[in-house]
Design an enzyme around this catalytic site. Structure first.
Site, PDB file in Angstrom:
ATOM      1  CB  SER A  46      -0.771   0.062   0.933  1.00 29.46           C
ATOM      2  OG  SER A  46      -1.881  -1.442   1.460  1.00 29.46           O
ATOM      3  CB  CYS A 250      -7.480  -0.846   3.373  1.00 24.22           C
ATOM      4  SG  CYS A 250      -6.511   0.237   3.558  1.00 24.22           S
ATOM      5  CG  HIS A 335      -4.648  -2.575   7.488  1.00 23.80           C
ATOM      6  ND1 HIS A 335      -4.504  -3.962   6.523  1.00 23.80           N
ATOM      7  CD2 HIS A 335      -5.032  -1.391   7.340  1.00 23.80           C
ATOM      8  CE1 HIS A 335      -4.270  -2.895   5.404  1.00 23.80           C
ATOM      9  NE2 HIS A 335      -3.865  -1.306   5.944  1.00 23.80           N
ATOM     10  CD  GLU A 337      -4.395  -6.653   7.700  1.00 23.83           C
ATOM     11  OE1 GLU A 337      -3.642  -5.964   7.158  1.00 23.83           O
ATOM     12  OE2 GLU A 337      -4.712  -6.789   7.633  1.00 23.83           O
TER      13      GLU A 337
END
Length: 358
Positions: A46, A250, A335, A337
């Protein structure tokens, strides 16, 4: 160490020393407030097109290991730190930060006032800039900074997506197709930990190509750049709505919103760090989240659409999560994760898997 300068398009010039690869680099300069996790930041796709400034003053003190990469290589255009450690200590240490930057052709600058730089970016917004060792006049250096391309107007996703189909955990009960727009490895790992088979496909795959795998659900990952430049993925999501379960993270969140008719916009200085508070509107709980994005969904553009806001940012009230009112589709801007952390929002993967089992 060789002297270097960081030059911003608005005219600010910081003097420091170059580390990593000795070469000029350019990009959009952003800041990240995380105290740890620089290895994950360097390898997060990203950040393609961006020069990252770490606000924490000492970086590199635990070195680099071979377990915490978020992709197979570094993606940042450049790295800015107040001070880097050339004598790291950690039981997982494999190599020093500077050696890793050199091996991955990443230019860094150290010894600058990152606090002053961050205040400029917060006040005026993220901006283009260069890191250089060239002995040019200030006027010429500023002109070079102003000539750097911005994040919008180019498809950065195409530069980081996978080129081939990859399969993991074959034969599991639930099958998830992960559309890779620059996916962090821990998204795939979070699905595998929950017993799902994961098929990673390029971002250019059509709805028909995705459905050919007969998935129980489809995940749209994070990724770099302006979501408007990846509108072809939004068209894929639009074609998939109602045909499978969809989870966006995202950039995937922004693209789900666009697929439903919403609009996006660029934030002044973005959200990048591991301590952003997000409120779940369904239960009133606040979660600390890891974030990395410079664009967001326009709240007023959701009026009249089949979208419900599920999460809001506590700091600035921007949209952090949505779900479709008719179809099994939801997304979050942050995020879940959370690699290297926090882990507050792991439950969203459990929620996704539960929807697949239904």
């Amino acid at each position: 160490m060789q002297k270097a300068r960081l030059v911003l398009e608005e005219g600010s010039i910081f003097e420091g020393e170059i580390f990593g690869k000795v070469a000029e680099t350019s990009g959009e300069i952003v800041f990240n407030t995380s105290m740890t996790g620089y290895q994950e930041i360097l390898t997060d796709p990203s950040y393609k097109g961006e020069i990252v400034c770490m606000t924490y003053p000492l970086i590199g003190n635990y070195g680099i290991n071979f377990d915490d990469f978020e992709s197979i290589k570094a993606h940042v255009n450049g790295f800015i730190v107040k001070e880097f450690s050339n004598n790291p200590e950690n039981w997982r240490l494999e190599k020093e930060l500077e050696l890793y930057l050199k091996e991955n052709n990443i230019t860094g600058i150290t010894g600058i006032d990152t606090r002053a730089l961050t205040k400029i970016l917060r006040r005026q917004g993220t901006m283009r800039g260069i890191i250089t060792t060239e002995a040019l006049s200030e006027e010429k250096l500023i002109a070079k900074a102003r000539a750097v391309p911005g994040l919008s107007g180019r498809d950065l996703v195409a530069q980081v997506t996978t080129n081939e189909v990859k399969k993991y955990g074959e034969g599991k009960e639930q099958r998830v197709v992960l559309v890779d727009s620059g996916a962090k490895d821990n998204i795939k790992n979070s699905l595998l930990k929950r017993g799902a088979e994961v098929i990673v496909v390029p971002a250019s795959f059509t709805a028909e190509e995705i459905l050919a795998f007969n998935p129980d659900g489809v995940m749209f990952s994070n990724g770099p750049g302006d979501p408007e430049d990846a509108a072809y993925i939004a068209e894929t999501i639009k074609a998939l709505l109602g045909k499978t379960v969809i989870f966006g993270i995202c950039l995937g969140h922004q693209l789900l919103a666009m697929a439903c008719g919403a609009e996006t916009y660029k934030l002044k200085f973005g959200h990048r760090g591991a301590n952003h508070p997000v409120k779940d509107l369904e239960n009133g709980r606040v979660y600390i989240s890891s974030q990395n994005h410079g664009f967001a969904v326009k709240k007023d553009s959701l009026e009249g659409l089949d979208i419900e806001i599920t999460h809001l940012n506590v700091n600035d009230n921007t949209i952090e999560g949505i779900k479709h009112k008719k179809y099994p589709a939801f997304s979050v801007q942050y995020h879940p994760e959370g690699s290297p952390g926090p882990e507050d929002s792991h439950y969203l993967f459990d929620q996704f898997i539960a929807m697949l089992k239904k």
